[in-house]
Design a protein around this motif. Structure first.
Motif, mmCIF file in Angstrom:
data_model
loop_
_atom_site.group_PDB
_atom_site.id
_atom_site.type_symbol
_atom_site.label_atom_id
_atom_site.label_comp_id
_atom_site.label_asym_id
_atom_site.label_seq_id
_atom_site.Cartn_x
_atom_site.Cartn_y
_atom_site.Cartn_z
ATOM 1 N N ALA A 123 0.861 -1.043 -0.144
ATOM 2 C CA ALA A 123 0.027 -0.034 0.022
ATOM 3 C C ALA A 123 0.924 1.239 0.027
ATOM 4 O O ALA A 123 2.042 1.058 0.718
ATOM 5 C CB ALA A 123 -0.711 0.182 1.213
ATOM 6 N N ASP A 124 0.338 2.450 -0.524
ATOM 7 C CA ASP A 124 1.032 3.549 -0.532
ATOM 8 C C ASP A 124 0.931 4.272 0.928
ATOM 9 O O ASP A 124 1.741 4.924 1.402
ATOM 10 C CB ASP A 124 0.379 4.548 -1.336
ATOM 11 N N TYR A 125 -0.235 4.009 1.504
ATOM 12 C CA TYR A 125 -0.355 4.353 3.180
ATOM 13 C C TYR A 125 -1.122 3.490 3.474
ATOM 14 O O TYR A 125 -1.929 2.614 3.337
ATOM 15 C CB TYR A 125 -1.370 5.695 3.151
ATOM 16 N N PHE A 126 -0.784 3.403 5.111
ATOM 17 C CA PHE A 126 -1.765 2.615 5.949
ATOM 18 C C PHE A 126 -2.693 3.662 6.921
ATOM 19 O O PHE A 126 -2.291 4.666 7.191
ATOM 20 C CB PHE A 126 -1.019 1.853 6.857
ATOM 21 N N LEU A 127 -3.959 3.052 7.053
ATOM 22 C CA LEU A 127 -4.958 3.598 8.160
ATOM 23 C C LEU A 127 -5.023 2.907 9.256
ATOM 24 O O LEU A 127 -5.502 1.747 9.206
ATOM 25 C CB LEU A 127 -6.187 3.962 7.251
ATOM 26 N N GLY A 153 6.205 5.163 10.034
ATOM 27 C CA GLY A 153 6.105 5.846 8.730
ATOM 28 C C GLY A 153 5.052 6.584 8.637
ATOM 29 O O GLY A 153 4.217 7.006 9.524
ATOM 30 N N ARG A 154 4.587 6.938 7.251
ATOM 31 C CA ARG A 154 3.411 7.817 7.056
ATOM 32 C C ARG A 154 2.402 6.834 7.336
ATOM 33 O O ARG A 154 1.978 6.070 6.545
ATOM 34 C CB ARG A 154 3.398 8.538 5.814
ATOM 35 N N PRO A 175 0.923 11.749 12.891
ATOM 36 C CA PRO A 175 0.390 10.939 11.950
ATOM 37 C C PRO A 175 0.442 11.831 10.516
ATOM 38 O O PRO A 175 0.489 13.047 10.687
ATOM 39 C CB PRO A 175 -0.993 10.618 12.012
ATOM 40 N N TYR A 176 0.587 11.222 9.369
ATOM 41 C CA TYR A 176 0.393 11.933 8.061
ATOM 42 C C TYR A 176 -0.918 12.682 7.906
ATOM 43 O O TYR A 176 -1.013 13.816 7.569
ATOM 44 C CB TYR A 176 0.771 10.780 6.654
ATOM 45 N N CYS A 177 -1.892 11.969 8.317
ATOM 46 C CA CYS A 177 -3.330 12.427 8.431
ATOM 47 C C CYS A 177 -4.175 11.953 9.452
ATOM 48 O O CYS A 177 -4.041 10.858 9.993
ATOM 49 C CB CYS A 177 -4.045 11.870 7.008
ATOM 50 N N VAL A 178 -5.116 13.044 9.989
ATOM 51 C CA VAL A 178 -6.105 12.480 10.914
ATOM 52 C C VAL A 178 -7.455 12.150 10.103
ATOM 53 O O VAL A 178 -7.836 13.078 9.406
ATOM 54 C CB VAL A 178 -6.301 13.244 11.979
ATOM 55 N N ASP A 179 -8.127 11.231 10.410
ATOM 56 C CA ASP A 179 -9.421 10.783 9.820
ATOM 57 C C ASP A 179 -10.354 10.514 10.491
ATOM 58 O O ASP A 179 -10.292 10.101 11.842
ATOM 59 C CB ASP A 179 -9.216 9.309 9.158
#
Length: 213
Positions: A123-127, A153-154, A175-179
């Motif tokens: 995957a490019d990213y993991f959630l 990582g990201r 984190p890279y992003c918060v969802d």
């Protein structure tokens, strides 16, 4: 800067809200859920979405042809896999889409060893989301953030976030992003005030961290 993803959009009112506050990503859920949208509904909503916001399609063990069709007509800009999709599935998905569309693979946090195993997937990213035996995700509860390896990582962080705890999450995990989905809802619908407060909390946390550094 920490990215923000507002997931589970399903109304034109939701699009109006995100266009006003400009998160980096929004999510259309195509899996069975109270927030599920059809291709036609998503296409209409995407046509009204500010082009600065990227759309993510959320799927659970979906036929790869279904996902590829949504990518082809640009209803979605990224793919989020929230089921039991393995390496073969993901390789086949990349092959059929034939476009450089990021794949986000959800991992449900149970123990650090499981996260280490999961991140070997292509995957490019993991959630990272909260584990629940009866659900693939989206239960609105946090997990033990200490499970996340420091060298992970990201990644996208999900699970029980809100405007009150997201600052701590950013400070602790970077984190890279918060969802977020239910954390910006009232009675099951996106709440403009909560969206505004969440995004403000993220941006403030980023600014504070930069000043400390």
């Amino acid at each position: 800067m920490t990215k923000v993803k507002i997931c589970g959009l399903r109304r034109e009112e939701d699009i109006r809200i995100v266009n006003k506050y400009l998160p980096d990503y929004i999510g259309f859920v195509f899996a069975d859920s109270k927030r599920k949208v059809s291709r036609e509904e998503a296409q209409k909503l995407k046509s009204q979405l500010d082009e600065r916001i990227h759309s993510v399609g959320v799927f659970v063990n979906a036929p790869i042809e279904e996902i590829a069709a949504l990518v082809k007509v640009r209803i979605i800009n990224s793919i989020q896999l929230h089921g039991d999709e393995d390496r073969n599935y993901m390789d086949a998905l990349r092959s059929i889409t034939k476009e450089a569309v990021p794949i986000i693979k959800a991992l449900r946090a149970t123990k650090e060893a499981d996260l280490d195993k999961g991140r070997k997937l292509p995957a490019d990213y993991f959630l990272l989301d909260t584990y629940a035996a009866e659900h693939y995700g989206g239960i609105g509860k946090t997990f033990d953030w200490k499970l996340v390896p420091k060298d992970f990582g990201r990644f996208y962080l999900a699970g029980g976030l809100n405007s009150c705890n997201v600052t701590k999450a950013i400070e602790m995990l970077h984190p890279y992003c918060v969802d977020i989905s239910s954390g910006v809802e009232t009675e099951g619908f996106k709440d403009e005030k909560k969206v505004m407060e969440f995004i403000h909390a993220v941006r403030t946390a980023d600014k504070t961290n930069q000043e400390i550094r």
